[in-house]
Design a protein around this motif. Structure first.
Motif, PDB file in Angstrom:
ATOM      1  N   TYR A 192      -5.277 -11.153  -3.969  1.00  0.00           N
ATOM      2  CA  TYR A 192      -4.962 -10.240  -2.867  1.00  0.00           C
ATOM      3  C   TYR A 192      -4.387  -8.931  -3.405  1.00  0.00           C
ATOM      4  O   TYR A 192      -4.736  -7.844  -2.924  1.00  0.00           O
ATOM      5  N   ARG A 226      -6.285  -5.701  -2.433  1.00  0.00           N
ATOM      6  CA  ARG A 226      -5.656  -5.025  -1.298  1.00  0.00           C
ATOM      7  C   ARG A 226      -4.526  -4.072  -1.681  1.00  0.00           C
ATOM      8  O   ARG A 226      -4.312  -3.060  -1.019  1.00  0.00           O
ATOM      9  N   VAL A 227      -3.799  -4.399  -2.747  1.00  0.00           N
ATOM     10  CA  VAL A 227      -2.611  -3.620  -3.088  1.00  0.00           C
ATOM     11  C   VAL A 227      -2.879  -2.651  -4.229  1.00  0.00           C
ATOM     12  O   VAL A 227      -2.491  -1.479  -4.169  1.00  0.00           O
ATOM     13  N   ASP A 286      -9.130  -5.542   6.067  1.00  0.00           N
ATOM     14  CA  ASP A 286      -8.908  -5.822   4.652  1.00  0.00           C
ATOM     15  C   ASP A 286      -9.261  -7.280   4.391  1.00  0.00           C
ATOM     16  O   ASP A 286      -9.774  -7.961   5.280  1.00  0.00           O
ATOM     17  N   ASN A 306      -0.636  -3.647   3.579  1.00  0.00           N
ATOM     18  CA  ASN A 306      -0.653  -5.013   3.068  1.00  0.00           C
ATOM     19  C   ASN A 306       0.383  -5.843   3.826  1.00  0.00           C
ATOM     20  O   ASN A 306       1.237  -5.302   4.537  1.00  0.00           O
ATOM     21  N   TRP A 309       3.329  -7.041   3.786  1.00  0.00           N
ATOM     22  CA  TRP A 309       4.552  -6.917   2.986  1.00  0.00           C
ATOM     23  C   TRP A 309       5.681  -7.862   3.395  1.00  0.00           C
ATOM     24  O   TRP A 309       6.433  -8.290   2.517  1.00  0.00           O
ATOM     25  N   GLY A 324       3.872  -1.749   0.465  1.00  0.00           N
ATOM     26  CA  GLY A 324       3.474  -1.928   1.858  1.00  0.00           C
ATOM     27  C   GLY A 324       4.507  -1.391   2.826  1.00  0.00           C
ATOM     28  O   GLY A 324       4.162  -0.769   3.837  1.00  0.00           O
TER      29      GLY A 324
END
Length: 940
Positions: free
Chosen positions: A485, A489-490, A499, A513, A515, A537
């Motif tokens: 992830y 995503r990050v 996402d 994200n 978070w 995030g």
């Protein structure tokens, strides 16, 4: 705005970092050098003209995977009519959705600023050097003439003045289009409020009207600097509340060549002040920005240095503890509209006849933490049954209801896997049906809210499976999936909406994200990469928090004539006018700064919502990462905003109505200031608890620390759950959080507090919300805690001051924005509900059965030493069955019968602790046949 005959004046003010230098070139370019790179701001403008009203209105943008409304204009001809009317389903309705936007008539329209009227581009052709400025001259035009000059002054700021003499009546908009432009693949990140973040590029030159800009700016980061333009805050006034009707400008990021170029347009064509007669004057000021930092840091810098954002709030009229007490009292009244027969809070603001719940964990936390048996019986336990039986959070018996896609099926559990884990752990891991359900949920996908399908096998659920089972293979899987992830995503910026874990974007958590869950993983593992991801995030989430308009240091009069503002949506539903006294209060009390709008799809009507569930997460991440901006945003979003439940949002005008303790104490049709989503009441109470416990953790530098569970809920309604586990209060270990209603009376409202107990000692921590030290008297409620003559008082914290305890009270000094903690020993605290519900000795007796007849489930809840309850429900509905009967026998007692002739077919039976319960179902079918199940025995 002052009118000067014959001239349209625009002043542009360039801001560069202190380490940069800038100069004016011979052709009028302003070159800013920062981070070893040069950026040219050109003397280039666009004047857009329309002889007729261009019909400015908001329309759904039609962007894939996101709901969002954008300004549109009537197209001059079919060739420029690039807007396609969106088909909006019947499920998209309710509070925040405006039919004037969603379902207006079809016509030729454009959402492209450059197609909104006749465009005239102008670039300075001649430069004249004078004593105090550099004059820029533009070619004359039949409709106007443009002049400009650059002021000469010391320092790193350059002021660029523009004068436009209007010669022809009509609608005008002037755009500054001289900022640096970039190809899409050249940028590291971009930002145009509200939805274009990371690397999500607008599809065409969409405009953000000023009232929808959390900061009146757009930014591009090229990997070295953040470059942008920002409208001067003076053109986004505090009063009246910003709306489309009073928006004085718009901002954009994509230009007519589809390159990324920060732009400001003022006024908005067809909007406020855009109709000009010859001789009309209009002033404007734009700040152009070059900062050697990323987008979120630049956002922080502009918020603090241009908008004046700071730690600005304190408890306005009462402490947060008083607000929490009032809110919970309200939640138990009929005004909170809990429908016992449906086990849920009415959702009639949006969906008539429906109920909607968020989580059973909110009322369960409140019942445990506050030693509140009534909360458990009236709210927590019914919601526990609801969350295990219903198919969706939104439940209605009306099979024809389509708004927001409700369900009438009992095909649960609707509880997310995390909730099953928390319930399992809280009740001593004695209820075997929780892990059985969790295992099934982990291997499937389910739609819980609206039409969003959630995949069961993901890193978040693997984390909660580990918490449930202590099986290290789940933690290993969690970290593998979480690291994937991070990669997907990050560590790379998103270019599309949605996402790897969400299919589309609507509520703001879907734009960043996850978070809060990343923070949970960091606190579980201690691994810094998860904290770094959570921090990233959280900082991106602040892009959705209001930093505009700037808060004036002045007083504002509200509720003029004794009338509170009336929300147009509720007026259209026949709600009645509310009345509150006219009063004059400091502007900061009325400000939305720190709040967010509700979502991308409802941001046009829900300016600032009070459900700031993100606040405690920002506070903790800010503490862990030494990020004061996050901590200040957290405080701004929650402190000093109400005395009870404030309803949902700010929307039409500023008011103190929702501050008042009696604001929610009205019937549904008598609420008209803002919307009431009754399922938000208890999540807001959890939010308050989470914030105060987190504030104690932060202000004590981690020396007050209590274990927590996770309330997942849905949308943005995530918070920590406190009260089930014992923690640390400075040097004292094994301390139980215990916060009953009205435990303390504190004379100064600036202090919030948390309380805990261990044996004969009461622990208290006081958090000062004001910028000055507070000395005040504190009195312990003798009805809850008996202080004997031998009771003692000692200071636990390194700061603060106390005087001896006398007659249950003492004087206390708490430092400015600081904490003081004390222990009161030698007291008597009676055993209560909390002690019984948490008394979870090992109990392996059978508690779960599947019954083929009616596709039914039977659950035996083991609730500590407090109670055991049998819950039986049919998953098949009244299309097949006319009635259902439960015949049961507890131990050697005589059989008893309960019959239900109306759907839903469900039964709750108290069974005590000592005996098993035997039971069977008798079902009457629509076909006239009677069906009887085999006898089941649980609790043996």
């Amino acid at each position: 705005m002052k009118q000067l005959s014959g001239l349209l004046i625009i002043l542009i003010h360039f801001i560069a970092p202190a380490t940069a230098w800038s100069q004016i070139q011979n052709d009028g370019r302003i070159t800013v050098r920062s981070g070893g790179r040069n950026y040219d701001f050109l003397p280039r403008f666009l004047v857009i003209y329309s002889s007729t009203d261009p019909g400015l209105t908001l329309k759904p943008a039609g962007i894939a995977k996101v709901s969002y409304n954008v300004p549109t204009w009537k197209a001059a001809d079919s060739a420029s009519a690039d807007y396609v009317q969106q088909q909006v389903s019947a499920s998209v309705a309710g509070d925040g959705f405006d039919d004037k936007i969603l379902r207006s008539k079809k016509e030729n329209r454009t959402a492209n600023i450059y197609h909104s009227g006749t465009s005239c581009f102008l670039t300075a052709r001649k430069i004249v050097d004078t004593k105090d400025s550099v004059l820029l001259l533009f070619p004359d035009h039949a409709w106007f003439s443009l002049k400009a000059w650059v002021s000469k002054k010391a320092g790193d700021q350059i002021s660029l003045h523009f004068l436009l003499t209007v010669k022809k009546d009509g609608f005008y908009s002037v755009g500054y289009v001289g900022a640096p432009s970039f190809d899409k693949d050249m940028v590291e990140e971009l930002w145009q409020p509200l939805i274009w973040t990371e690397k999500r590029v607008p599809q065409q030159p969409y405009m953000t009207p000023s009232y929808m800009a959390t900061l009146p700016a757009t930014l591009v980061n090229d990997g070295y600097n953040s470059i942008g333009v920002m409208a001067d805050p003076g053109y986004l006034p505090f009063q009246p509340l910003p709306l489309l009707e009073n928006s004085q400008f718009g901002i954009a990021l994509l230009n007519n060549k589809l390159k990324l170029q920060p732009q400001v347009f003022a006024p908005i064509l067809g909007g406020f002040n855009s109709l000009m007669k010859a001789g009309t004057n209009f002033k404007f000021l734009v700040h152009c920005v070059v900062k050697p930092m990323d987008i979120t840091k630049t956002y922080e810098h502009l918020a603090e240095n241009t908008m004046g954002f700071r730690d600005y709030r304190t408890n306005a009229t009462v402490s947060m503890n008083t607000t929490l007490d009032n809110l919970i009292d309200y939640s138990k009244t009929h005004y909170a509209w809990f429908i016992d027969s449906l086990k849920g809070f009415a959702y009639s603001t949006d969906v008539p006849g429906a109920v909607k719940n968020v989580s059973s964990l909110n009322p369960l936390e409140l019942s445990v933490l506050r030693d509140d048996e009534e909360m458990f019986e009236k709210r927590a336990y019914p919601l526990m049954e609801f969350m295990l039986s219903r198919e969706k959070f939104l439940f209605t018996l009306d099979s024809n209801q389509k708004i927001q896609s409700p369900s009438r099926k009992l095909r649960g559990p609707i509880a997310p896997l995390s909730e099953l884990q928390v319930l399992y752990n809280i009740f001593g891991k004695n209820n075997s049906f929780y892990p059985a359900m969790a295992q099934k949920e982990f291997g499937t996908a389910r739609v819980r809210n609206l039409d969003e399908k959630q995949k069961g096998r993901n890193w978040i659920n693997a984390m909660f499976m580990f918490r449930m089972t202590s099986d290290s293979s789940y933690l290993k899987l969690c970290k593998v999936l979480a690291d994937q992830y991070l990669d997907e995503r990050v560590n790379k910026k998103m270019e599309q909406f949605g996402d790897p874990m969400v299919s589309s974007s609507f509520f703001w958590p879907t734009f960043t994200n996850n978070w809060p869950a990343l923070l949970e993983l960091y606190e579980l593992t201690g691994e810094q990469r998860y904290l770094a991801a959570a921090h990233d995030g959280a900082r991106h989430y602040t892009l959705f928090t209001w930093m505009a308009p700037r808060i004036p240091d002045s007083m504002v009069t509200v509720n003029k004539g004794g009338k509170a503002p009336m929300y147009w949506y509720l007026k259209s539903k026949g709600h009645h006018q509310m009345y509150y006294p006219e009063e004059t209060v400091p502007a900061w009390r009325l400000s939305e700064t720190g709040l967010t709008s509700e979502s991308s799809g409802t941001s046009t009507g829900h300016r600032g919502i009070f459900m700031s569930n993100y606040a405690p997460w920002l506070l903790r991440i800010g503490y862990y990462t030494k990020d004061s901006f996050l901590m200040n945003v957290a405080k701004a979003s929650i402190v000093g905003r109400s005395e009870s439940f404030p309803g949902y949002h700010m929307n039409t005008a500023r008011t103190t109505a929702y501050e008042k303790a009696d604001f929610p104490l009205h019937e549904h049709k008598d609420q008209s200031v803002n919307s009431f989503h009754y399922n938000h009441i208890l999540p807001m109470a959890s939010l308050f608890v989470d914030y105060m416990v987190s504030d104690a953790f932060v202000k004590s530098n981690g020396q007050i620390d209590f274990p927590s569970e996770y309330i997942e809920g849905y949308a943005y309604l995530q918070n920590k759950f406190y009260g089930a586990g014992k923690g640390r209060f400075f040097k004292a270990a094994g301390v139980q959080l215990w916060m009953p209603s009205r435990l303390l009376n504190i004379e100064d409202i600036a202090l919030n507090y948390i309380s805990a107990k261990k044996n004969d000692t009461l622990f208290l921590a006081f958090m000062n919300q004001s910028p000055a030290a507070v000395t005040t008297r504190v009195t312990v409620n003798p009805a809850l805690v008996a202080c004997s003559q031998q009771a003692g008082l000692r200071l636990l914290s390194h700061s603060g001051k106390i005087l001896p305890l006398g007659d249950s009270s003492f004087l206390l000094t708490v430092p400015a924005r600081g904490l003081a903690a004390v222990a009161v020993s030698g007291v008597t605290i009676p055993l209560g509900f909390q002690d019984r519900i948490l008394d979870t000795t090992n109990d392996n007796r059978s508690d779960y059965a599947m019954i083929p007849e009616g596709d039914s489930k039977a659950l035996l809840f083991k609730l500590g030493s407090y109670a055991r309850r049998l819950y039986v429900f049919l998953q098949e509905d009244d299309s097949k069955w006319k009635s259902a009967k439960l015949v049961y026998k507890i131990g050697e007692q005589q059989p008893l019968t309960v019959q239900k002739a109306e759907y839903p077919f469900e039964f709750t039976i108290p069974v005590g602790h000592n005996h098993p319960v035997r039971f069977h179902l008798e079902l009457a079918g629509r076909d006239g046949k009677l069906v009887k199940s085999n006898e089941i025995e649980l609790g043996k």
